[in-house]
Design an enzyme around this catalytic site. Structure first.
Site, PDB file in Angstrom:
ATOM      1  N   HIS A 165      -5.212 -13.872  10.035  1.00  8.65           N
ATOM      2  CA  HIS A 165      -5.857 -12.929   8.956  1.00  8.65           C
ATOM      3  C   HIS A 165      -6.156 -13.776   7.737  1.00  8.65           C
ATOM      4  CE1 HIS A 165      -4.766  -9.823  11.542  1.00  8.65           C
ATOM      5  NE2 HIS A 165      -3.602 -10.135  11.252  1.00  8.65           N
ATOM      6  N   HIS A 225      -1.339 -16.649  -0.175  1.00 10.31           N
ATOM      7  CA  HIS A 225      -2.511 -16.819   0.676  1.00 10.31           C
ATOM      8  C   HIS A 225      -3.730 -16.451  -0.075  1.00 10.31           C
ATOM      9  CE1 HIS A 225      -1.381 -12.513   0.292  1.00 10.31           C
ATOM     10  NE2 HIS A 225      -2.757 -12.362   0.503  1.00 10.31           N
ATOM     11  N   HIS A 257      -7.950 -15.027   0.187  1.00 11.25           N
ATOM     12  CA  HIS A 257      -9.269 -14.174   0.635  1.00 11.25           C
ATOM     13  C   HIS A 257     -10.301 -14.707   0.124  1.00 11.25           C
ATOM     14  CE1 HIS A 257      -6.286 -10.637   1.797  1.00 11.25           C
ATOM     15  NE2 HIS A 257      -5.730 -11.253   0.563  1.00 11.25           N
ATOM     16  N   GLU A 272     -11.234  -9.825  -3.341  1.00 17.28           N
ATOM     17  CA  GLU A 272     -10.992  -8.543  -3.243  1.00 17.28           C
ATOM     18  C   GLU A 272     -11.158  -7.297  -4.480  1.00 17.28           C
ATOM     19  OE1 GLU A 272      -7.022  -8.770  -0.901  1.00 17.28           O
ATOM     20  OE2 GLU A 272      -8.643  -8.248   0.694  1.00 17.28           O
ATOM     21  N   THR A 302      -3.560  -5.000   0.740  1.00 18.62           N
ATOM     22  CA  THR A 302      -4.740  -4.837   0.906  1.00 18.62           C
ATOM     23  C   THR A 302      -4.975  -5.214   2.358  1.00 18.62           C
ATOM     24  OG1 THR A 302      -5.334  -7.389   0.422  1.00 18.62           O
ATOM     25  CG2 THR A 302      -5.509  -5.800  -1.445  1.00 18.62           C
TER      26      THR A 302
HETATM   27  N1  LIG Z   1      -3.185  -9.116   0.544  1.00 19.31           N
HETATM   28  S1  LIG Z   1      -1.744  -8.741  -0.080  1.00 19.31           S
HETATM   29  O1  LIG Z   1      -1.820  -7.253  -0.643  1.00 19.31           O
HETATM   30  O2  LIG Z   1      -1.236  -9.584  -1.088  1.00 19.31           O
HETATM   31  C1  LIG Z   1      -0.397  -8.612   1.102  1.00 19.31           C
HETATM   32  C2  LIG Z   1      -0.948  -7.968   2.585  1.00 19.31           C
HETATM   33  C3  LIG Z   1       0.085  -7.957   3.391  1.00 19.31           C
HETATM   34  C4  LIG Z   1       1.204  -8.614   2.990  1.00 19.31           C
HETATM   35  C5  LIG Z   1       1.810  -9.213   1.898  1.00 19.31           C
HETATM   36  F1  LIG Z   1       2.773  -9.827   1.778  1.00 19.31           F
HETATM   37  C6  LIG Z   1       0.624  -9.294   0.808  1.00 19.31           C
HETATM   38 ZN   LIG Z   2      -3.910 -10.872  -0.385  1.00 20.57          ZN
END
Ligand SMILES: NS(=O)(=O)c1cccc(F)c1
Ligand SMILES: [Zn+2]
Length: 260
Positions: A63, A93, A95, A105, A198
């Protein structure tokens, strides 16, 4: 199994089928309206204590691309701002969009950026494990940083140069002693609100802290993220990893506060 993604058949508009909380009351991301965000003088500055941080590896989870950290003690934490406790850094990470397209996002008055970096932290004062914290309303704190295309980012090279090693879903490689402090913009002014993960499972466990100032990265650096694949080495249909962002969700009466 493969139950969610960002495609036509498994994308964000369909996630509610397996994850009904997708239609919940504190979903993320959101469109941020700076004029509506209330300046809250009680909101202090956030403090990032990343100097002893220990990155472990960089991985393609199908992902996004994720850098994991050693989180067995409070060596790297975020504190202050809206947070009552220090929250421990677990991973970061990104997006992003397609070539020249938008990919963040959160949006700001409808404006989206090329990419968004998420530094994920968990409340190890109140919870035993990340997994437990991830399902608690005050369990996680995610620091969101916008990336806009412009000049080359001097330190992002360390990450983009490693991406070829994790091209395929499920690949992971060593990634030691990376300090994400080098990815911060000069100002730590922020917006904050209560939201969710998200991506599925979309738990409503996140205190979001979104920095107002974006960092600049080059189009060439962004293009390296797009050489990653959603698909595994064994799959014959290669799917480029891009547009892995959820669009803004209904605010449902939530208040967004501004640090100043
Ligand atoms: N994209 S996020 O909301 O940062 C997110 C998604 C899933 C797991 C996580 F630890 C963080
Ligand atoms: Zn994220």
């Amino acid at each position: 199994g493969h139950d969610w993604g960002y495609g036509v058949e498994d994308g964000p508009s369909l996630w509610h089928q397996n994850y009904p909380i997708a239609k919940g009351s504190r979903q993320s991301p959101i469109d941020i309206l700076p004029q509506t965000a209330s300046h809250d003088p009680s909101l202090g500055p956030i403090a990032l204590k990343y100097d002893q941080c220990t990155s472990i590896n960089i991985a393609n989870n199908g992902h996004s691309v994720v850098v994991e950290f050693e989180d067995s003690d409070d060596r790297s934490v975020i504190q202050g701002g809206p947070l009552d406790n220090p929250y421990r850094l677990k991973q970061f990470h990104f997006h992003w969009g397609g070539k020249g397209c938008r990919g963040s996002e959160h949006t700001v008055e409808g404006h989206s950026y090329a990419s968004e970096l998420h530094l994920v932290h968990w409340n190890a004062v109140k919870y035993e494990t990340f997994g437990e914290a991830a399902t608690a309303p005050d369990g996680l704190a995610v620091l969101g940083i916008f990336l806009e295309t412009g000049d080359d980012h001097r330190w992002l090279h360390t990450i983009t140069d490693a991406l070829y090693m994790v091209k395929f879903k499920g690949s992971v490689t060593n990634f030691k002693s990376f300090n994400p402090k080098c990815l911060l913009p000069s100002s730590l002014h922020y917006w904050t609100y209560l939201g969710s993960l998200t991506t599925p499972p979309l738990h409503e466990s996140v205190t979001w802290i979104v920095l107002k100032e974006p960092i600049a990265v080059s189009e060439k650096q962004m293009s390296k993220f797009r050489m990653l694949l959603f698909t595994g080495e064994e799959e014959d249909q290669r799917m480029r990893m891009e547009n892995n962002f959820r669009p803004p969700q209904p605010l449902k009466g939530r208040k967004v506060r501004s640090s100043n």
